[in-house]
Design a protein around this motif. Structure first.
Motif, mmCIF file in Angstrom:
data_model
loop_
_atom_site.group_PDB
_atom_site.id
_atom_site.type_symbol
_atom_site.label_atom_id
_atom_site.label_comp_id
_atom_site.label_asym_id
_atom_site.label_seq_id
_atom_site.Cartn_x
_atom_site.Cartn_y
_atom_site.Cartn_z
ATOM 1 N N LEU A 9 0.694 -0.916 0.010
ATOM 2 C CA LEU A 9 -0.149 0.037 -0.154
ATOM 3 C C LEU A 9 0.938 1.230 -0.170
ATOM 4 C CD1 LEU A 9 -2.851 -1.010 2.267
ATOM 5 C CD2 LEU A 9 -3.174 -0.320 0.154
ATOM 6 N N THR A 10 1.918 1.407 0.645
ATOM 7 C CA THR A 10 2.592 1.751 0.703
ATOM 8 C C THR A 10 3.232 3.177 -0.799
ATOM 9 O OG1 THR A 10 4.549 0.866 2.494
ATOM 10 C CG2 THR A 10 5.249 3.084 1.197
ATOM 11 N N PRO A 11 3.267 2.243 -1.607
ATOM 12 C CA PRO A 11 3.953 3.431 -2.615
ATOM 13 C C PRO A 11 2.355 4.678 -3.855
ATOM 14 C CG PRO A 11 4.081 1.304 -3.347
ATOM 15 C CD PRO A 11 3.280 1.254 -1.634
ATOM 16 N N SER A 12 1.287 3.734 -3.006
ATOM 17 C CA SER A 12 0.242 4.761 -3.474
ATOM 18 C C SER A 12 -0.499 5.373 -2.655
ATOM 19 C CB SER A 12 -1.050 3.115 -3.839
ATOM 20 O OG SER A 12 -1.436 2.830 -2.930
ATOM 21 N N VAL A 13 -0.557 5.237 -1.648
ATOM 22 C CA VAL A 13 -0.895 6.876 -0.616
ATOM 23 C C VAL A 13 0.542 7.228 -0.133
ATOM 24 C CG1 VAL A 13 -0.357 6.720 2.185
ATOM 25 C CG2 VAL A 13 -1.677 4.572 0.814
ATOM 26 N N ILE A 14 1.618 7.725 -0.393
ATOM 27 C CA ILE A 14 2.607 8.853 -1.049
ATOM 28 C C ILE A 14 1.775 9.039 -2.134
ATOM 29 C CG2 ILE A 14 4.801 8.911 -1.895
ATOM 30 C CD1 ILE A 14 6.276 6.727 -0.402
ATOM 31 N N GLY A 15 1.686 8.324 -3.713
ATOM 32 C CA GLY A 15 0.726 8.728 -4.713
ATOM 33 C C GLY A 15 -0.362 9.649 -4.002
ATOM 34 N N VAL A 16 -0.983 10.037 -3.169
ATOM 35 C CA VAL A 16 -2.114 9.781 -3.259
ATOM 36 C C VAL A 16 -1.816 11.431 -2.730
ATOM 37 C CG1 VAL A 16 -4.037 10.135 -1.433
ATOM 38 C CG2 VAL A 16 -4.093 7.644 -2.914
ATOM 39 N N LEU A 17 -0.368 11.519 -1.796
ATOM 40 C CA LEU A 17 0.090 12.835 -1.122
ATOM 41 C C LEU A 17 0.408 13.979 -2.185
ATOM 42 C CD1 LEU A 17 -0.951 10.576 1.238
ATOM 43 C CD2 LEU A 17 0.727 12.073 2.840
ATOM 44 N N VAL A 18 0.585 12.935 -3.095
ATOM 45 C CA VAL A 18 1.924 13.590 -4.201
ATOM 46 C C VAL A 18 0.853 14.650 -4.681
ATOM 47 C CG1 VAL A 18 3.149 13.463 -5.309
ATOM 48 C CG2 VAL A 18 3.664 13.098 -3.627
ATOM 49 N N ARG A 19 0.047 14.133 -5.170
ATOM 50 C CA ARG A 19 -0.962 13.938 -5.929
ATOM 51 C C ARG A 19 -2.250 15.188 -5.262
ATOM 52 N NH1 ARG A 19 -6.074 12.863 -7.067
ATOM 53 N NH2 ARG A 19 -6.632 10.151 -6.434
ATOM 54 N N ARG A 20 -2.339 14.703 -4.037
ATOM 55 C CA ARG A 20 -2.965 16.086 -3.296
ATOM 56 C C ARG A 20 -2.147 17.699 -3.298
ATOM 57 N NH1 ARG A 20 -6.458 13.851 0.908
ATOM 58 N NH2 ARG A 20 -7.270 12.083 0.276
ATOM 59 N N GLY A 21 -0.799 17.422 -3.540
ATOM 60 C CA GLY A 21 0.253 19.209 -3.392
ATOM 61 C C GLY A 21 1.073 18.945 -3.317
ATOM 62 N N ALA A 22 0.887 17.340 -1.485
ATOM 63 C CA ALA A 22 2.565 17.535 -0.625
ATOM 64 C C ALA A 22 3.483 17.312 -1.704
ATOM 65 C CB ALA A 22 2.337 16.063 0.037
ATOM 66 N N ASP A 23 4.895 17.907 -0.766
ATOM 67 C CA ASP A 23 5.862 17.458 -1.503
ATOM 68 C C ASP A 23 6.762 16.162 -1.686
ATOM 69 O OD1 ASP A 23 8.772 18.630 -2.108
ATOM 70 O OD2 ASP A 23 8.738 18.203 -0.272
#
Lengths: 381, 135
Positions: A9-23
């Motif tokens: 799950l880790t990569p897709s969760v990081i992906g969600v945050l990045v897509r929401r605008g997180a660095d």
């Protein structure tokens, strides 16, 4: 506690945050914090939607960290952007991570480390052990990579070819310690190939499967090299071979040839031969011609000369070699082999010994020394 | 415990007693030699005395700073006369005597004719920081 599930799950969760605008770096830190929470709470109270749980926890961690670091105004902007609670989006965020980790601003070694960390979900310690460097060194390499891509916004798809190149680098590192990088590269390429419509993604996956299928037969128990012609074909993994061939055929049928597909085609022809003598060298030469056309790489030309030597005899192979730069890796070893096949054993022995001195890895050097020794100490006829 | 470096030379050390280039050995003799080296390292791992071991390629280059804004000078590959390190093993042992004994064992690796090479290995102690005294 399901460590495998968390890693997946880790990569897709990081992906969600990045897509929401997180660095990227902040997203990764927040997800690590959320994973710690998960380990703490899940065994007593497992969530119904693990990914949704992680996204919510990680987003809160990210907001907390942002609050601590930036002005009130920035915080309020972000809080406004917080999406309504609900099931996590089904959008494929992992794909964005691949592109971020293979960003052209990163050096190949940084891109590889970041991909294994963010997409593969490996720990820094595992990556360090696989690359035989101290953990502190790898931690630095990864945090430098994170700084490099920090601020890179991902609003459009990146270059699949760059991602494929990074995965190919991972595959070629082989394995050591507790992480099998070849297997890891196959896992990640499988995920990628399922997500992008790109014939070379399928080509690379096929190539990896076909090479991996021969791995058990490629070395002796003590690490010595076993050349293709001498391998025990009974030890090749036929399930992997047929999977690789199937994927390759589907890719070739789309008529968008690329170098990974052509390389996989060569590997498939080797895998297809019941014995070394029955190898279809003529077709292999044709695939190398395609590869020369696609890449114009001197290494490909060298491999082509080997195939020509098998298809048309050692003299033809030596003629093809004569057009190439002698400083190419393995040039001397190939020349030695073709001279041996041509019956000039003294020249072959001298060249094998020379090739051994130039070899860049230990199993190869030992193998070439044995070849020289075999010719130098043979019974006089 | 003290660490020692065992240096194996391509060139620069006095000639081995059983000095036959490897491409004149039989393939079986090469295998026996490699097996001996691997077994030696494995045994030291078991006794907790092995630290590290690496082989080096024969090509080396001397490099020197050549002033501000200029690329470093290289004198090209090592000329024949220079000392050349073939590889090293680092061991961590209790005494100097133990280090000498282990170096001797490594030098006894079999070569041509299955007989020990009797090659010269260089044994160098690591410089260490003075022990920190803590309360």
């Amino acid at each position: 506690m399901d460590a495998e599930l968390l890693r997946r799950l880790t990569p897709s969760v990081i992906g969600v945050l990045v897509r929401r605008g997180a660095d990227f770096a902040a997203a990764e830190d927040a997800v690590q914090d959320a994973l710690v929470e998960a380990v703490r709470h899940w065994s007593a109270d497992p969530p119904r939607d693990p990914k949704g749980w992680l996204v919510t926890a990680a987003w809160r961690k990210f907001l907390d960290a942002t609050r601590a670091e930036t002005a009130r105004r920035r915080r309020e902007d972000l809080a406004d952007e917080e999406p309504a609670p609900g099931p996590a989006s089904a959008a494929d965020d992992t794909l964005q991570l691949y592109f971020l980790c293979a960003h052209p601003s990163l050096t190949p070694s940084s891109a590889v480390a970041l991909t294994l960390r963010a997409v593969g979900g490996l720990t820094t310690r595992q990556i360090a052990r696989a690359y035989l460097v101290p953990e502190a060194t790898m931690a630095q390499r990864i945090s430098r990579a994170k700084r490099t891509v920090s601020g890179v916004r991902f609003d459009r798809p990146g270059d699949v070819a760059t991602v494929l190149r990074v995965l190919y680098l991972v595959f070629n590192e082989g394995y050591s310690g507790d992480v099998d990088l070849a297997a890891e590269a196959i896992r990640l390429t499988r995920l990628l190939a399922a997500r992008v419509d790109h014939p070379e993604a399928a080509g690379l996956l096929a190539l990896m499967l076909l090479h991996h299928a021969r791995r058990a037969a490629r070395t002796t128990p003590d690490g010595g090299l076993v050349p293709l012609a001498e391998q025990d074909r009974g030890r090749w993994d036929t399930a992997l071979i047929s999977e690789g061939v199937g994927i390759l055929q589907a890719a070739l049928a789309r008529d968008r040839l690329g170098e990974f597909q052509a390389q996989a085609a060569v590997a498939a022809l080797h895998a297809d031969a019941p014995t070394a003598e029955e190898t279809d060298w003529t077709q292999i030469v044709e695939w190398y011609d395609e590869l020369v056309r696609l890449t114009d790489s001197p290494v490909v030309r060298l491999n082509r000369a080997v195939a020509v030597g098998e298809a048309e005899g050692p003299r033809a192979g030596l003629a093809a070699l004569a057009e190439l730069d002698v400083s190419l890796p393995r040039h001397t070893a190939v020349t030695a082999y073709l001279h041996e096949r041509d019956g000039d054993l003294a020249t072959a022995a001298r060249l094998y010994a020379e090739a051994a001195r130039k070899a860049s890895n230990l199993p190869e050097r030992d193998h070439l020394n044995r070849q020289a020794a075999r010719l130098n100490t043979r019974e006089p006829r | 415990m003290a660490k020692y470096l065992l240096l194996k030379h391509y060139r620069g050390a006095p000639a081995a007693v059983n000095d036959v280039p490897m491409d004149r050995w039989t393939p079986e003799e090469i295998s026996a030699h490699i097996q001996y080296m691997n077994d030696f390292a494995a045994r030291l791992e078991k006794t907790g005395e092995f630290v590290d071991g690496q082989a080096l390629a024969p090509e080396g280059t001397f490099v020197r700073y050549d002033g501000e804004g200029r690329p470093p000078v290289t004198d090209g590959p090592f000329p024949e006369t220079k000392d050349l390190i073939a590889g090293w093993m680092v061991i961590d042992v209790d005494t100097y005597d133990r280090a000498v004994a282990l170096a001797g064992e490594l030098s006894a690796a079999p070569g041509a004719g299955g007989k020990p090479i009797h090659e010269w290995l260089e044994l160098r102690p690591f410089l260490t920081a003075p022990p920190t005294v803590t309360e």
